[in-house]
Scaffold this active site. Structure first.
Site, short mmCIF file in Angstrom:
data_model
loop_
_atom_site.label_atom_id
_atom_site.label_comp_id
_atom_site.label_asym_id
_atom_site.label_seq_id
_atom_site.Cartn_x
_atom_site.Cartn_y
_atom_site.Cartn_z
N TYR A 136 0.81 -1.22 0.00
CA TYR A 136 0.00 0.00 0.00
C TYR A 136 0.84 1.27 0.00
CZ TYR A 136 -4.55 -2.25 0.47
OH TYR A 136 -5.70 -2.96 0.22
N LYS A 209 3.38 -14.63 3.81
CA LYS A 209 3.71 -15.49 2.68
C LYS A 209 5.24 -15.52 2.60
CE LYS A 209 2.51 -17.86 -1.05
NZ LYS A 209 1.74 -19.12 -1.05
N ASP A 242 -2.44 -18.28 2.00
CA ASP A 242 -3.31 -19.17 1.22
C ASP A 242 -3.95 -20.20 2.15
OD1 ASP A 242 -0.74 -20.16 1.59
OD2 ASP A 242 -0.59 -21.12 -0.38
N ASP A 266 -6.27 -6.93 4.00
CA ASP A 266 -7.40 -6.47 3.19
C ASP A 266 -8.21 -7.66 2.69
OD1 ASP A 266 -9.04 -4.78 1.58
OD2 ASP A 266 -7.83 -5.36 -0.16
N ASP A 270 -12.26 -9.56 4.14
CA ASP A 270 -13.52 -9.74 3.39
C ASP A 270 -14.03 -11.17 3.58
OD1 ASP A 270 -13.47 -7.11 2.46
OD2 ASP A 270 -13.95 -7.67 0.40
#
Ligand code: IPM
Ligand code: MN
Length: 373
Positions: A136, A209, A242, A266, A270
């Protein structure tokens, strides 16, 4: 006792849901003996289309006088994606160094989750999303081979582009974006997560990750390990991003506090929103513990429902509860959450939750409930 709070309705359904939220917070104030002095800010697509202004110096100067901002949503069909998001929402988060994006994932009583055989006792954790770094930071570029040869040479050197590709001659177009993690940036987010966990179930999961993006998230993991050493009674765990999407669905009860860099935060929130009953029920706080913080629903502006009084205000009301917590009004904050729960059990819900109540009706109903519940 008076609290001064800034309100930015923004675009689409934003003004309606913030109006509903304000009514509830005001009512909570009546019960718990405080008064909120609201200052409204006209920031968003309308003004941008009229004047070309996104977040002005003056907005920043005025907003900096508040310790809390109540934010609706931004985003408008008439403006190219990215302009308002980066120019307003991210600009506020970055300018005020709101380094924590706090997103509770909690299934309230009476809410349906799409997860089979899971209930409120299984889905109750918090995601601490780092909010100022990672992908970001806005460092990147799109380059076209011939015209920007010089820059391409730099990029080639920086990235050591391999696989026999001669960027200068072969790549017609190239785009890159850099993720940045600093020790200090990671540390303050991770420390916040550990402090939070120490007051909850004493477990922190790092989501990253590091197996592929091993520079940025390798540093992240090192910092996590260093911070963890200071909290010997907090259990820790590393998950790859993941895999965590799998576990959120299969075993949400494993999680207590999840801490994660900005981008993954982010995405997984969701998913978190869905398991707690949908985006209509997912709040967030952009927190700078010693500066100006901002509380918002994590959903967007839903422009097609604008002005129809049909949007679900519950995520915004819940964000209002977080705002009250931030102001130190803990009892009032808890009452607001109880009122939300009560209204759902009463079936007094808007369209997206299977009911027929208007945005303003839900706001008024909650304002009534919060005085007694
Ligand atoms: C969110 C949103 C924002 C983000 C967008 C609108 C910039 O998706 O708050 O999750 O990516 O952080
Ligand atoms: Mn998002």
């Amino acid at each position: 006792m008076q609290h001064r709070v800034a309100a930015i309705g923004g675009d689409g359904i934003g003004p309606e849901i913030v109006a509903a939220g304000r009514e509830v917070l005001d009512a909570a104030g009546e019960r718990y003996g405080f008064d909120i002095a609201w200052t409204e800010f006209d920031i968003g697509a309308e003004r941008y289309l009229k004047t070309g202004e996104l977040l002005t110096e003056e907005d920043i100067r005025e907003l900096s006088k508040f310790s809390a901002i109540y934010f609706g949503a931004i985003g408008d069909d008439r403006v190219k994606p990215g302009i308002l998001e980066k120019g307003i929402l991210l600009a506020i988060r970055f300018h005020f160094d709101q380094f924590i994006n706090l997103r509770p994932i909690k299934l309230l009583d009476g809410v349906a989750t799409p997860l089979a055989n899971k209930g409120p006792e299984d889905i109750d954790f918090v995601v601490v999303r780092e909010n100022t770094e990672d992908f970001y930071v806005g460092i990147g570029s799109r380059l076209t081979g011939k015209r920007e040869k010089k820059t391409l040479e730099v990029v080639r050197d920086i990235y050591n582009v391999r696989f026999g590709l001669d960027v200068e001659t072969d790549a017609e177009e190239l785009a890159y974006q850099i993720g940045v993690v600093t020790r200090a940036g990671a540390e303050r987010a991770i420390r916040y997560a550990f402090d939070l966990a120490a007051a909850r179930e004493k477990k922190v999961t790092s989501v990253d990750k590091a197996n592929v993006l091993s520079d940025v998230y390798g540093l992240w993991r090192d910092v996590f390990t260093d911070v963890a050493a200071g909290y010997p009674d907090v259990k820790t765990e590393f998950n790859f991003v993941d895999a965590v999407t799998m576990w959120f669905v299969k075993n949400p009860e494993w999680f207590d506090v999840v801490v994660t860099p900005n981008m993954f935060g982010d995405i997984i929130t969701d998913l978190g929103a869905m398991i707690q009953g949908g985006l209509g029920l997912a709040p967030g706080g952009n927190i700078n513990p010693s500066g100006t913080s901002m509380f918002e629903p994590i959903h967007g502006s839903a422009p097609k429902y604008r002005g129809q009084d049909v949007a679900n205000p519950l995520a915004t009301v819940w964000a209002g509860s977080m705002l009250l917590d931030h102001l130190g009004e803990h009892e009032a904050a808890a009452a607001v959450l109880r009122a939300i729960e009560r209204s759902i059990l009463d079936g007094y819900v808007p369209r997206d939750m299977g009911g027929a109540k208007k945005t303003s009706e839900v706001g008024r109903y909650l304002a009534g409930l919060v005085k007694t519940v």
